[in-house]
Design a protein around this motif. Sequence first.
Motif, PDB file in Angstrom:
ATOM      1  N   GLU A   1      -8.860  83.475  52.047  1.00 54.83           N
ATOM      2  CA  GLU A   1      -7.489  82.980  52.210  1.00 54.83           C
ATOM      3  C   GLU A   1      -7.477  81.454  52.336  1.00 54.83           C
ATOM      4  OE1 GLU A   1      -4.475  84.531  52.148  1.00 54.83           O
ATOM      5  OE2 GLU A   1      -5.554  86.321  51.512  1.00 54.83           O
TER       6      GLU A   1
ATOM      7  N   TYR B   1      -5.629  78.984  49.822  1.00 55.04           N
ATOM      8  CA  TYR B   1      -4.641  78.009  50.252  1.00 55.04           C
ATOM      9  C   TYR B   1      -5.096  76.592  49.936  1.00 55.04           C
ATOM     10  CZ  TYR B   1      -2.047  81.648  52.660  1.00 55.04           C
ATOM     11  OH  TYR B   1      -1.323  82.757  52.946  1.00 55.04           O
TER      12      TYR B   1
ATOM     13  N   TRP C   1      -4.350  76.112  46.377  1.00 58.55           N
ATOM     14  CA  TRP C   1      -2.905  75.976  46.202  1.00 58.55           C
ATOM     15  C   TRP C   1      -2.439  74.593  46.670  1.00 58.55           C
ATOM     16  CZ3 TRP C   1       0.964  77.849  43.638  1.00 58.55           C
ATOM     17  CH2 TRP C   1       2.248  77.596  44.043  1.00 58.55           C
ATOM     18  N   ASP C   2      -2.950  74.137  47.809  1.00 52.99           N
ATOM     19  CA  ASP C   2      -2.577  72.818  48.316  1.00 52.99           C
ATOM     20  C   ASP C   2      -3.007  71.718  47.352  1.00 52.99           C
ATOM     21  OD1 ASP C   2      -1.411  73.904  50.549  1.00 52.99           O
ATOM     22  OD2 ASP C   2      -3.141  73.547  51.872  1.00 52.99           O
TER      23      ASP C   2
END
Length: 108
Positions: free
Chosen positions: A34, A38, A41-42
């Motif tokens: 996760e 993330y 994605w960031d």
Amino acid sequence: KNIQFRRARIEYSMDKARKGEEKKWRKEERERFEKTKYRWWDAKKKQADQRLAITVQRAFRGHLGRKVAKLRVMQRVEHDSANALVNSCALQISRVWRGHRGRMVSKY
């Protein structure tokens, strides 16, 4: 009998501990995945924001450049027209002066 009971009890405890460790390991692996997701994605979002900021800055700088260029053209036209006016006035004064001088010289 007592030894078998203790072995079974130890085996049960070890099995339970093994399951707990596996559960803990799976949880940590899921959390790590996760975080990676993330983080990815960031990073993508940050890149998109940077591209957007660059595009906005480029458009604004182009706008400012065109505005300054237009202002400079207007100033140049104004300067040229003022220069033409001064030149025409100087020409007029020079013409009048030569006419006056010519009349003065022809009198005497």
